[in-house]
Design a protein around this motif. Structure first.
Motif, mmCIF file in Angstrom:
data_model
loop_
_atom_site.group_PDB
_atom_site.id
_atom_site.type_symbol
_atom_site.label_atom_id
_atom_site.label_comp_id
_atom_site.label_asym_id
_atom_site.label_seq_id
_atom_site.Cartn_x
_atom_site.Cartn_y
_atom_site.Cartn_z
ATOM 1 N N ALA A 25 -16.364 -43.047 -63.850
ATOM 2 C CA ALA A 25 -16.040 -42.175 -62.725
ATOM 3 C C ALA A 25 -16.554 -40.749 -62.950
ATOM 4 N N PRO A 64 -11.848 -31.754 -50.947
ATOM 5 C CA PRO A 64 -12.050 -31.070 -52.227
ATOM 6 C C PRO A 64 -12.959 -31.851 -53.176
ATOM 7 N N ALA A 65 -13.136 -33.160 -52.911
ATOM 8 C CA ALA A 65 -14.022 -33.920 -53.794
ATOM 9 C C ALA A 65 -15.466 -33.458 -53.615
ATOM 10 N N ARG A 92 -17.151 -42.044 -52.165
ATOM 11 C CA ARG A 92 -17.428 -40.641 -52.496
ATOM 12 C C ARG A 92 -18.607 -40.531 -53.461
ATOM 13 N N MET A 120 -17.480 -33.604 -62.953
ATOM 14 C CA MET A 120 -16.100 -33.912 -62.575
ATOM 15 C C MET A 120 -15.898 -35.422 -62.438
ATOM 16 N N ASN A 121 -14.628 -35.777 -62.235
ATOM 17 C CA ASN A 121 -14.261 -37.171 -62.105
ATOM 18 C C ASN A 121 -14.104 -37.510 -60.627
ATOM 19 N N ILE A 122 -14.891 -38.474 -60.157
ATOM 20 C CA ILE A 122 -14.791 -38.905 -58.770
ATOM 21 C C ILE A 122 -14.402 -40.371 -58.766
ATOM 22 N N GLY A 123 -13.216 -40.680 -58.233
ATOM 23 C CA GLY A 123 -12.712 -42.038 -58.316
ATOM 24 C C GLY A 123 -13.309 -42.983 -57.290
#
Lengths: 299, 61
Positions: A172, A239-240, A189, A182-185
């Motif tokens: 992720a 915010p993602a 996205r 950053m971490n994007i689940g």
């Protein structure tokens, strides 16, 4: 009409011209067109008048008159406050904010420009009274050139190398080269980010630059300028989709993750290169005596 | 004290792994997790972060 009237008018004129030259509305859209400009031109006129009036006052041995220059100083500090306040208020509603350091930089330069105007008028009037209008014109021109060069600082492309790197995900985690962003689940996205995002690595050219580009304000300025120039793929409540800059602690490189609306790599690199180096972010560890002493001892 | 980040929700398929404070959303499979997480992300204005394949958290930044 007294003997100084032409000199004063000349001084005011040259001062106002200096302010006009130093007043640019560019991609930053600041000062805002028309009203913002009028405010600064009027203040420039006041500054020019103060500068022009100082010399005749001295010649007439009105030494106390010089104290109004201190009034000018406090007046223009007020200009700085005004700029800071306005920009801070507006900043909350930007999709990608300017950041406090950038705002402070703009505010400082607005104050500084007014002092340059005072100086230009003062010198202009002085030379006019001492010599004649032609010498004053030449001096005025020289002042304008000096003011112009004092006004322009360096840009990022002078201090860093800018390379485009494709974005990639490790599980992720979003990475540019080896820099974690950053971490994007969500899978959806992630795809969006790979499609619309763009990654750049800025490599500092020397040790001083490492600290400068590590400055959070400088980083925010890069993101802001890019989003202003190329648009930004985000909205409130997403915010993602936030452009971010993270740092490689090993060597001080920074990874710039942007989401431009106009996806042209060349253009984006050019715009990052044109971001001003904020004076408040500049650090000069190489100028530190203690530091240099240690360095010599090491050798 | 100002809390800047907070876990708003936990989404998982494995009940054994979680317990405690934040609201927990149990899903049957990974696909449902994606849908629930996407919805929660949009509703809460947070970001869905993946801690592992079947454990997501919604974080307010």
């Amino acid at each position: 009409m007294n003997e100084y009237i032409y000199a004063i008018v000349f001084g005011i004129l040259i001062g106002v011209v200096a302010r006009i030259i130093m007043l640019r509305t560019d991609y930053r859209q600041y000062p805002t067109n028309l009203h913002g400009k009028i405010i600064h031109l009027s203040l420039g006129f006041i500054a020019a008048s103060l500068g022009a009036m100082a010399v005749p006052a001295l010649m007439e041995q009105e030494y106390t008159a010089i104290t109004f220059l201190t009034l000018a100083a406090s007046q223009f500090r007020e200009v700085r406050n005004m700029e800071r306040q306005t920009l801070t208020e507006i900043d909350e509603l930007e999709l990608v904010s300017r950041g406090k350091t950038y705002i402070e930089g703009i505010a400082i330069s607005f104050e500084g420009r007014n002092y340059l105007v005072i100086l230009t008028s003062l010198v202009g009037t002085l030379v006019y009274i001492l010599f004649n209008v032609y010498v004053a014109l030449i001096t005025g021109l020289i002042c304008l050139i000096i003011a112009k060069s004092l006004m322009s600082g360096s840009t990022l492309k002078d201090i860093v190398a800018i390379d485009h790197h494709p974005l990639h995900f490790k599980d992720a985690g979003l990475y540019i080269d080896n820099i974690y962003i950053m971490n994007i689940g969500l899978k959806a996205r992630q795809e969006e980010i790979l499609k619309y995002g763009m990654g750049f690595i800025l490599t500092p050219k020397n040790m001083n630059v490492i600290t400068t580009i590590a400055n959070l304000g400088q980083r925010q300025a890069i993101l802001h300028d890019v989003s202003i120039s190329l648009g930004v793929f985000r909205d409130s409540g997403t915010p993602a989709l936030t452009p971010l800059i993270k740092r490689d602690l090993d060597d001080g490189r920074i990874g710039v993750f942007i989401l431009p609306q106009v996806r042209e790599v060349e253009k984006a690199a050019e715009i990052i290169g044109a971001v001003p180096v904020l004076e408040n972010a500049i650090r000069m560890p190489s100028q530190s005596r203690t530091h240099n002493k240690n360095e010599e001892a090491d050798l | 004290m100002n809390i800047e980040k907070a876990i708003l929700a936990v989404i998982t398929t494995d009940k054994a792994k979680i317990d405690g404070g934040a609201p927990i959303f149990l899903c049957d499979d990974l696909e449902e997790m994606q849908v629930v997480a996407a919805n929660l992300e949009a509703i809460m204005d947070g970001i869905a972060h993946a801690l592992s394949e079947n454990l997501y958290i919604i974080v307010k930044h």
